[in-house]
Write an enzyme that holds these catalytic residues in place. Sequence first.
Site, PDB file in Angstrom:
ATOM      1  N   GLU A  44     -18.260  -5.025  24.153  1.00  0.00           N
ATOM      2  CA  GLU A  44     -17.385  -6.198  24.228  1.00  0.00           C
ATOM      3  C   GLU A  44     -16.208  -6.115  23.259  1.00  0.00           C
ATOM      4  OE1 GLU A  44     -20.658  -6.347  23.663  1.00  0.00           O
ATOM      5  OE2 GLU A  44     -21.510  -7.139  25.512  1.00  0.00           O
ATOM      6  N   GLY A  71      -3.945  -4.239  11.487  1.00  0.00           N
ATOM      7  CA  GLY A  71      -4.295  -4.706  10.145  1.00  0.00           C
ATOM      8  C   GLY A  71      -5.796  -4.901  10.061  1.00  0.00           C
ATOM      9  N   PRO A  72      -6.372  -5.643  11.024  1.00  0.00           N
ATOM     10  CA  PRO A  72      -7.833  -5.652  11.119  1.00  0.00           C
ATOM     11  C   PRO A  72      -8.266  -4.250  11.571  1.00  0.00           C
ATOM     12  CG  PRO A  72      -6.848  -7.513  12.299  1.00  0.00           C
ATOM     13  CD  PRO A  72      -5.748  -6.551  11.986  1.00  0.00           C
ATOM     14  N   HIS A 112      -4.218   3.110  -3.268  1.00  0.00           N
ATOM     15  CA  HIS A 112      -4.344   2.448  -1.959  1.00  0.00           C
ATOM     16  C   HIS A 112      -3.545   1.153  -1.855  1.00  0.00           C
ATOM     17  CE1 HIS A 112      -6.238   0.501   1.547  1.00  0.00           C
ATOM     18  NE2 HIS A 112      -6.277  -0.567   0.770  1.00  0.00           N
ATOM     19  N   PHE A 165     -21.202 -14.075  24.127  1.00  0.00           N
ATOM     20  CA  PHE A 165     -20.750 -12.813  23.534  1.00  0.00           C
ATOM     21  C   PHE A 165     -19.237 -12.771  23.321  1.00  0.00           C
ATOM     22  CE2 PHE A 165     -24.694 -11.525  25.970  1.00  0.00           C
ATOM     23  CZ  PHE A 165     -25.514 -11.723  24.881  1.00  0.00           C
ATOM     24  N   HIS A 178     -28.680 -17.174  23.907  1.00  0.00           N
ATOM     25  CA  HIS A 178     -27.730 -17.022  25.002  1.00  0.00           C
ATOM     26  C   HIS A 178     -26.957 -18.297  25.306  1.00  0.00           C
ATOM     27  CE1 HIS A 178     -29.643 -13.223  25.394  1.00  0.00           C
ATOM     28  NE2 HIS A 178     -29.044 -12.920  26.531  1.00  0.00           N
ATOM     29  N   ASN A 190      -8.703  11.184   3.996  1.00  0.00           N
ATOM     30  CA  ASN A 190      -8.363  11.280   2.564  1.00  0.00           C
ATOM     31  C   ASN A 190      -9.531  10.961   1.645  1.00  0.00           C
ATOM     32  OD1 ASN A 190      -8.575   8.497   2.623  1.00  0.00           O
ATOM     33  ND2 ASN A 190      -6.383   8.109   2.394  1.00  0.00           N
ATOM     34  N   HIS A 208       0.840  -1.196   0.000  1.00  0.00           N
ATOM     35  CA  HIS A 208       0.000   0.000   0.000  1.00  0.00           C
ATOM     36  C   HIS A 208       0.875   1.246   0.000  1.00  0.00           C
ATOM     37  CE1 HIS A 208      -2.238  -3.366   1.685  1.00  0.00           C
ATOM     38  NE2 HIS A 208      -3.345  -2.765   1.281  1.00  0.00           N
ATOM     39  N   ASP A 266      -9.982   6.069   7.234  1.00  0.00           N
ATOM     40  CA  ASP A 266     -11.442   5.967   7.105  1.00  0.00           C
ATOM     41  C   ASP A 266     -11.931   4.597   7.564  1.00  0.00           C
ATOM     42  OD1 ASP A 266     -11.883   8.544   5.699  1.00  0.00           O
ATOM     43  OD2 ASP A 266     -10.681   7.590   4.130  1.00  0.00           O
ATOM     44  N   HIS A 289     -21.587 -18.309  32.112  1.00  0.00           N
ATOM     45  CA  HIS A 289     -22.771 -18.793  31.388  1.00  0.00           C
ATOM     46  C   HIS A 289     -22.293 -19.556  30.160  1.00  0.00           C
ATOM     47  CE1 HIS A 289     -24.058 -15.689  34.085  1.00  0.00           C
ATOM     48  NE2 HIS A 289     -25.334 -15.905  33.847  1.00  0.00           N
TER      49      HIS A 289
HETATM   50  C1  LIG Z   1     -11.643  -5.283   9.610  1.00  0.00           C
HETATM   51  C2  LIG Z   1     -11.075  -5.088   8.247  1.00  0.00           C
HETATM   52  N1  LIG Z   1     -11.908  -5.084   7.180  1.00  0.00           N
HETATM   53  C3  LIG Z   1     -11.418  -4.944   5.935  1.00  0.00           C
HETATM   54  C4  LIG Z   1     -10.078  -4.825   5.722  1.00  0.00           C
HETATM   55  C5  LIG Z   1      -9.523  -4.751   4.312  1.00  0.00           C
HETATM   56  N2  LIG Z   1      -9.048  -3.377   4.044  1.00  0.00           N
HETATM   57  C6  LIG Z   1      -7.770  -3.042   4.173  1.00  0.00           C
HETATM   58  S1  LIG Z   1      -7.489  -1.419   3.874  1.00  0.00           S
HETATM   59  C7  LIG Z   1      -9.105  -1.146   3.530  1.00  0.00           C
HETATM   60  C8  LIG Z   1      -9.573   0.230   3.156  1.00  0.00           C
HETATM   61  C9  LIG Z   1      -9.215   1.162   4.218  1.00  0.00           C
HETATM   62  O1  LIG Z   1      -9.519   2.458   3.878  1.00  0.00           O
HETATM   63  P1  LIG Z   1      -8.802   3.612   4.671  1.00  0.00           P
HETATM   64  O2  LIG Z   1      -8.741   3.270   6.090  1.00  0.00           O
HETATM   65  O3  LIG Z   1      -9.445   4.870   4.299  1.00  0.00           O
HETATM   66  O4  LIG Z   1      -7.333   3.525   4.153  1.00  0.00           O
HETATM   67  P2  LIG Z   1      -6.632   4.371   3.010  1.00  0.00           P
HETATM   68  O5  LIG Z   1      -6.901   3.668   1.734  1.00  0.00           O
HETATM   69  O6  LIG Z   1      -7.179   5.727   3.043  1.00  0.00           O
HETATM   70  O7  LIG Z   1      -5.223   4.269   3.420  1.00  0.00           O
HETATM   71  C10 LIG Z   1      -9.843  -2.308   3.673  1.00  0.00           C
HETATM   72  C11 LIG Z   1     -11.294  -2.408   3.432  1.00  0.00           C
HETATM   73  C12 LIG Z   1      -9.247  -4.822   6.852  1.00  0.00           C
HETATM   74  N3  LIG Z   1      -7.923  -4.724   6.769  1.00  0.00           N
HETATM   75  N4  LIG Z   1      -9.775  -4.935   8.089  1.00  0.00           N
HETATM   76 MG   LIG Z   2      -8.997   6.565   3.434  1.00  0.00          MG
END
Ligand SMILES: Cc1ncc(C[n+]2csc(CCOP(=O)(O)OP(=O)(O)O)c2C)c(N)n1
Ligand SMILES: [Mg+2]
Length: 685
Positions: A429, A130-131, A277, A454, A490, A201, A29, A171, A478
């Site tokens: 949670e 990353g997530p 991106h 949960f 539940h 952005n 990226h 974003d 539980h």
């Molecule tokens: C929970 C999760 N869902 C989806 C993704 C896949 N993913 C990676 S970057 C991205 C877009 C992110 O957009 P933004 O945060 O605006 O990053 P930019 O392109 O502006 O750097 C997605 C959907 C991820 N990494 N984590």
């Molecule tokens: Mg963005």
Amino acid sequence: MTPEQLDQLSINTIRTLSIDAVQQAKSGHPGTPMALAPLVYTLWNRVMRFDPVDPIWPNRDRFVLSNGHASMLLWSILHLTGTRAVNADYERLGSPSVSLDDIRRFRQLDSKAPGHPEYHWVSGVEATTGPLGQGVATSVGMAIAQKWLADRYNRPGFDVFDYHVYAVCGDGCMMEGVASEAASLAGHLGLDNLCWLYDNNHITIEGNTRITFTEDIAARFLGYGWNVQRIGDANDVDRIEHALQVFRQTAGRPTFIIVDSHIGYGSPHKQDTAAAHGEPLGEEEVRLVKRSYGWPEDAKFLVPDGVREHFTAGVGRRGAEARARWTEVLRGYRAEHPELATEIDLMQRRELPAGWDRNLPVFPADAKGLAGRDASGQVLNVLAQNVPWFLGGSADLAPSNKTLLEYEGAGDFQADSPGGKNLHFGIREHAMAATVNGLALSKVRAFGATFFIFSDYARPAIRLAALMELPSIFIFTHDAMGDGEDGPTHQPVEQLVSLRAVPGLVTLRPGDANEVVEAYRVVMQMRHRPAVLALSRQPLPTLDRTKYAAAAGVARGAYVLADAPGGKPEVLLIASGSELSLAVEAHEQLRVEGVRSRVVSMSSWELFDEQPDEYRDGVLPPEVTARVAVEQGSTLGWERYVGPRGHVIGMKTFGASAPLKELQKKFGFEPDRVVAVARSLLGGR
Ligand SMILES: Cc1ncc(C[n+]2csc(CCOP(=O)(O)OP(=O)(O)O)c2C)c(N)n1
Ligand SMILES: [Mg+2]
């Protein structure tokens, strides 16, 4: 060169290293590092107190890259600042954390510049990200930790902990629910040591955010109680520095800085587009971008003379001075407050204080018994007194989870009482689990609690805890159908097996009150792996340990609880949690009927699987193929213990809304059923 030129040269070095690495890897990226280089440069080189020589110095400012896909920002900055490596034993190695060679091998096997930031793999990474959304949520735990540590350890003249926590996000992070939960919690707690920098952005993978994300984010964060600032130009380093200064002067609320930026900055064809991106710019575009930066077009992985020195003179000098001052402070502190200083030392190495397990309860045999959650509550209240830095809370279920620390002085963690040990996560949670990880990353020993069902809401952070090798503790009560009337919404079915599938995570489902104690004993001693405790809502008989084997066997994951005469069983009854006493009842019945059975208490698959073959074969003798497993959860996976000739009494459907007794009958969790299955496995004897 003027200072301004050196700034620009350093910023463009971050940009071009990122571009070249992505181009070389043919994946990654580039756009966001190109846009955010000035932000990250300013934060690190002008503001942060971070000593590259000792990236685990306890009072360093924390930096979390929540938009982990922009990892090249971090690899560039760790390389250029000369950040040194540290090993798993907390030894400072002196070698670079990220070498230029690692950057050349971005995203390749064994490179210290992997696709996303990985704590425990690369020194200087404060959290695996990353997530999207997890990083910012984790940063809230780090900020809570700083407040708590400051309250407990700082003394007049000794500011041992006064660091700040910074998180950069995009974003994606802002759209994820976990970030909203975490922001709400941080605002409520008034965490003025926390600063999120939002890369505004307007671009995500599918294009412009006008198709997805049009809310008034400033109003949203004002609503959460944050101080909101805006930087209209991501290239304006002085403005960035000023905003960060305002952050440090803002008391009583966290800071949210909206940074208007252009993804792929400087790219004639890709700036401000989603194309910047997640794919390499392409050789030709790389040339054009470098031209726009005034960079030699054919140079690759170029670090111009003066850049490393510029970082050394900035963050390097400031960090070294701050650490030297701190070391001096700690020297005096050690003399005046030796006990507190010892606590800090132990905590940093994730060790336990002497006497950490004194006064743990021993529960007498009792047919009526005690609920797993009640035993847990007693244990927690002992441990939290023995281990000063052990704390935690629930997502609004403390009275049910029995996680409230009730002893004198435990207190509630709030903005005006940051020394409290009861965290109130609210019904959040996702953020709770990430926050627990943030606390664990800060070396505080922390737990989070909710109903087992949960755990699904906490799962992303549980997975990250395992990936980060953090000793986070997740307490889930539980654990099965004990809350019968609440019904299938539940009643966990697939949760146990799905958590057992997480590499490195230890799940424990203790079978009586004394097994709960032993489960905690095991968990507390784990320094580098997270644990899930699945505890019953309803009372479970407390087994007579003079008649049956000691609960200490829990440490080995599974043990022989009750055996056939001479240790020669013809059938094995394997059970966990609430089904353990059921198996014991069946065993006693079989004994009377002349069938030689053995009860194996198996509270943790993971711990058992780690035992030597000899032990495992001793507990589950290979020649005994008549085996019954009983567990109120998905049957999936139990075949590995019962084998092809065994039988699993478990769940293949969801539960139902009814009193527990009726559910036990309907789904076959009764001694008679266990006996019948055992007999049929023995050919109908
Ligand atoms: C929970 C999760 N869902 C989806 C993704 C896949 N993913 C990676 S970057 C991205 C877009 C992110 O957009 P933004 O945060 O605006 O990053 P930019 O392109 O502006 O750097 C997605 C959907 C991820 N990494 N984590
Ligand atoms: Mg963005």
